[in-house]
Design an enzyme around this catalytic site. Structure first.
Site, mmCIF file in Angstrom:
data_model
loop_
_atom_site.group_PDB
_atom_site.id
_atom_site.type_symbol
_atom_site.label_atom_id
_atom_site.label_comp_id
_atom_site.label_asym_id
_atom_site.label_seq_id
_atom_site.Cartn_x
_atom_site.Cartn_y
_atom_site.Cartn_z
ATOM 1 C CD GLU A 28 -4.863 -1.965 3.095
ATOM 2 O OE1 GLU A 28 -5.332 -1.498 2.034
ATOM 3 O OE2 GLU A 28 -4.113 -1.315 3.838
ATOM 4 C CB THR B 186 -0.887 0.068 1.251
ATOM 5 O OG1 THR B 186 -0.030 0.078 2.384
ATOM 6 C CG2 THR B 186 -1.830 -1.089 1.327
ATOM 7 C CD1 TRP C 4 -16.058 14.305 14.041
ATOM 8 C CD2 TRP C 4 -16.499 12.524 12.749
ATOM 9 N NE1 TRP C 4 -15.496 13.203 14.639
ATOM 10 C CE2 TRP C 4 -15.753 12.104 13.876
ATOM 11 C CE3 TRP C 4 -16.876 11.583 11.793
ATOM 12 C CZ2 TRP C 4 -15.392 10.777 14.072
ATOM 13 C CZ3 TRP C 4 -16.515 10.263 11.989
ATOM 14 C CH2 TRP C 4 -15.779 9.858 13.121
ATOM 15 C CE LYS D 253 -11.735 13.134 14.571
ATOM 16 N NZ LYS D 253 -10.427 12.695 14.125
#
Ligand code: AMP
Length: 535
Positions: A318, A176, A432, A427
């Site tokens: 993944e 990755t 959020w 945040k």
């Protein structure tokens, strides 16, 4: 009592055998970097794969050994995949766009023994050779002379009996391109690759069949080209591979070869649209899959205007990589364009094989109500369990959930919408703010080419949003214009504290916006001070 059916191991070798037996004459067309066009077939790829397996065995390569490639998409690369995996070794595809220290790290971490590379990457190979002590053999995919792929396999028999083994054996390794720390290796099993391919061909995913002509624009070095080289083997499709990602080259190839299906990241489709806008005839595609980053409404709408069926795919290394794809419920085709785009701009639903949920920070499952957002987690037979070389620590929780690092909403009908990367979410005052939503609204303002929203520390609110904007060429859109545009579209408390204009935004080796670099660049901005006091 156990089931009384055959214990037939799902190995990659069974896919190339099937392609050769069932669709041996179906073409594999390769357009190499020098512009040459080479026409092969599934049976020719299968024969070359067996020749390579003999050659590698002669070099002492055996079960589980890593054979790396540094290469674009072409038929020799495809034969190398099937030869290496078929003989029980592990194909490690290296992303040539990584930085030198990452390239040095991953070949060493993987302990690659052989490297097969495109001539175009020869300077890179020469530069890094001293840092790759485990690599014993270098082979060049291009040319016919000594040290070339063709020379390596020329004298070999095209007979090779694929070893039997467990479907749980490893066959492929991808790293990755993490934005922090060292890249991490994902070691795919034969079983994961085969099950993923069986799902990838279905209408719920890539919708490919024997009569499809498929050109993956996504590179073979990035998450197995989304599994297309495997999916096309089991569907027996014609496969067109291009070492170049230039829009003009791809568009010509699509016309010439009658390509019906293609897949790639948003950037390549933007380039294709620009090419068509410049006067080229639209490619004859029937089905286009866009993924890797969020696909914009405007882009999908343009491709639909050209007569294409568009699907939006979410996935990651993944996950081999498919996690979700646009779900076309009955009646989709009859919906007005805007309603179709509403659905298409979400990241779709899971095909059979992937389970998905959103969870809070403590790992409690959150409702699929289309409102609540949480950490996106997945599990299933092609989802990672442990990173390569880190076998003791599982990458999942006790119930097998892998945390993707994305933040999402799931609707009652199972459709998922990414709202952010967990580390990019802003945040502010305990609430959020979705950086993705903020960016999408900003991009809708005329004169804005690209926009990135990041959270910067704030003494009162914890974090506050800052918007970094690239203007379209020749445009002189101002901060006031952007604020006026945003004010009717976002909640008041989402309004960025600052808006900066830059010439370009930083991207990672896989073309994703690098928020990490951006946060570094704007590290010294103090949001408690009036604008203009810093940066
Ligand atoms: P990679 O492993 O390099 O393919 O990166 C995977 C990440 O890319 C995911 O975790 C997402 O953050 C992002 N990604 C992939 N597909 C999409 C999509 N369709 N929309 C938004 N983000 C995406």
């Amino acid at each position: 009592m156990i089931g009384a059916m055959q214990d037939f191991e799902l190995r990659v070798s069974t896919m190339i055998d099937h392609a050769e037996r069932q669709s041996g004459e179906r073409e594999i067309v390769s357009r190499y970097a020098d512009g040459s066009l080479v026409r092969g077939s599934w049976s020719q790829v299968a024969r070359d794969a067996r020749r390579l397996a003999n050659a590698l065995a002669r070099l002492g390569i055996g079960t589980g050994d890593r054979v790396a490639t540094l290469a674009m998409n072409h038929g020799r690369h495809l034969a190398a995949w099937y030869g290496v995996m078929g003989m029980g070794a592990v194909m490690h595809t290296i992303n040539p766009r990584l930085f030198d220290d990452q390239l040095a790290y991953i070949a060493n971490h993987a302990q690659d023994r052989v490297l097969i590379y495109d001539a175009a990457f020869a300077p890179l190979v020469e530069r890094l050779k001293p840092q790759w002590p485990t690599i014993e053999h270098y082979v060049c995919f291009d040319g016919e002379g000594e040290g070339s792929f063709d020379a390596l396999i020329a004298q070999e028999s095209d007979q090779f009996v694929w070893p039997a083994g467990s479907e749980r054996d490893p066959c492929m390794l991808c790293y990755t391109s993490g934005t922090t720390g060292n890249p991490k290796g994902v070691l795919y099993s034969h079983r994961a690759i085969v099950l993923h391919a069986m799902t990838a061909v279905t209408p719920a995913c890539l919708a490919i069949a024997t009569d499809s002509v498929v050109l993956p624009i996504v590179p073979m070095f990035h998450v197995c080209a989304w599994g297309i080289p495997f999916a096309t083997a089991i569907s027996g499709s014609k496969l067109v591979l291009s070492a170049s990602n230039d829009a003009a080259v791809l568009c010509d190839l699509m016309h010439q070869e009658g390509v019906t299906h293609s897949a790639g990241v948003p950037t390549v489709w933007l380039a294709m649209i620009a090419h068509v806008d410049a006067g080229a005839p639209p490619p004859p595609l029937e089905h286009v899959v866009i993924g890797g980053s969020a696909a914009s409404r405007a882009m999908m709408s343009r491709l639909m205007d050209m007569g294409m069926n568009v699907s939006h795919l979410w996935g990651m290394t993944e996950l081999t990589p498919i996690g979700s794809v646009t779900k076309r419920d009955p009646g989709f085709d009859a919906l007005p364009r805007e309603a179709q785009l509403d659905l298409l701009s979400k990241q779709g639903a899971t095909p059979y094989g992937v389970e998905m949920r959103i969870a809070d920070e403590e790992g409690n499952t959150l409702p699929r109500d289309g409102v609540t957002s949480g950490r996106l987690q997945v599990r299933g037979p092609w989802v990672i369990d442990r990173y390569f070389g880190d076998e003791r620590a599982r990458a999942v929780d006790a119930n097998g959930w892998f945390d993707t690092g994305d933040v999402a909403i799931i609707y009652p009908d199972g459709i998922m919408q990414i709202t952010d990367r967990a580390k990019d979410v802003i945040k502010s005052g305990g609430e959020w703010i979705s950086s993705v939503d903020l960016e999408n609204e900003a991009i809708g303002c005329s004169g804005v080419a690209e926009a990135a929203a990041i959270g910067l520390p704030h003494p009162k609110w914890d974090e506050r949003p800052v918007l970094v904007v690239v203007r379209k060429e020749g445009a002189n859109v101002s901060e006031a214009d952007i604020r006026a545009h945003l004010s009717s579209r976002i909640a008041k408390w989402w309004m960025p504290d600052r808006i900066f204009f830059v010439d370009h935004l930083p991207h990672t080796a896989t073309g994703k916006l690098s928020k990490l670099t951006l946060r570094e660049q704007f590290r010294d901005v103090r949001l408690d001070e009036p604008a203009g006091a810093s940066a």
